[in-house]
Design an enzyme around this catalytic site. Sequence first.
Site, PDB file in Angstrom:
ATOM      1  N   PHE A  56      39.105  42.364  37.128  1.00 50.75           N
ATOM      2  CA  PHE A  56      40.480  42.751  37.464  1.00 50.75           C
ATOM      3  C   PHE A  56      41.427  42.587  36.277  1.00 50.75           C
ATOM      4  CE2 PHE A  56      44.647  42.073  39.521  1.00 50.75           C
ATOM      5  CZ  PHE A  56      44.711  43.236  40.281  1.00 50.75           C
ATOM      6  N   TYR A  57      41.135  41.667  35.374  1.00 46.66           N
ATOM      7  CA  TYR A  57      42.029  41.389  34.245  1.00 46.66           C
ATOM      8  C   TYR A  57      42.073  42.592  33.313  1.00 46.66           C
ATOM      9  CZ  TYR A  57      41.193  36.496  35.661  1.00 46.66           C
ATOM     10  OH  TYR A  57      41.060  35.317  36.343  1.00 46.66           O
ATOM     11  N   GLY A  58      43.245  43.213  33.264  1.00 48.46           N
ATOM     12  CA  GLY A  58      43.396  44.397  32.421  1.00 48.46           C
ATOM     13  C   GLY A  58      42.545  45.561  32.880  1.00 48.46           C
ATOM     14  N   ALA A  59      42.225  45.614  34.158  1.00 46.69           N
ATOM     15  CA  ALA A  59      41.400  46.698  34.722  1.00 46.69           C
ATOM     16  C   ALA A  59      40.086  46.859  33.954  1.00 46.69           C
ATOM     17  CB  ALA A  59      42.183  48.014  34.753  1.00 46.69           C
ATOM     18  N   ASN A  62      39.497  42.995  29.834  1.00 50.44           N
ATOM     19  CA  ASN A  62      39.159  41.635  29.433  1.00 50.44           C
ATOM     20  C   ASN A  62      37.665  41.468  29.231  1.00 50.44           C
ATOM     21  OD1 ASN A  62      39.036  38.389  30.228  1.00 50.44           O
ATOM     22  ND2 ASN A  62      40.894  39.037  29.154  1.00 50.44           N
TER      23      ASN A  62
END
Length: 115
Positions: A56-59, A62
């Site tokens: 989910f982090y930065g789609a 990450n």
Amino acid sequence: MSELPTRRLGALTVAAQGLGCMGMSHGYGASDDAQSIATLHRALDLGVTLLDTSDFYGAGHNEELLGRALTGRRDQAVLATKFGFANRLGEPTAIRGDAAYVRQACDASLRRLGV
């Protein structure tokens, strides 16, 4: 490489101090990949071995960032990644844990991480 105290996580042994990587791609404004990779390399040099991320982090950015940062150093780190938010940024929250989604999320994370 420095020696940090270690902890057992099941069959794994990791440094007692890990690095949460969310802020390198998500949540705190603009990111700088070069600075983030330098931070990851410095953490590894200091003996940090557990790196935590999420799809989910930065789609997904990450995980891709960690994959690039670990090129040639993959054996120095244990990767922990999470999944379950089936939406992307700006969409309503959708949580999934069904078997088909688990396989899809794991395959996508492994590809982005380069492992």
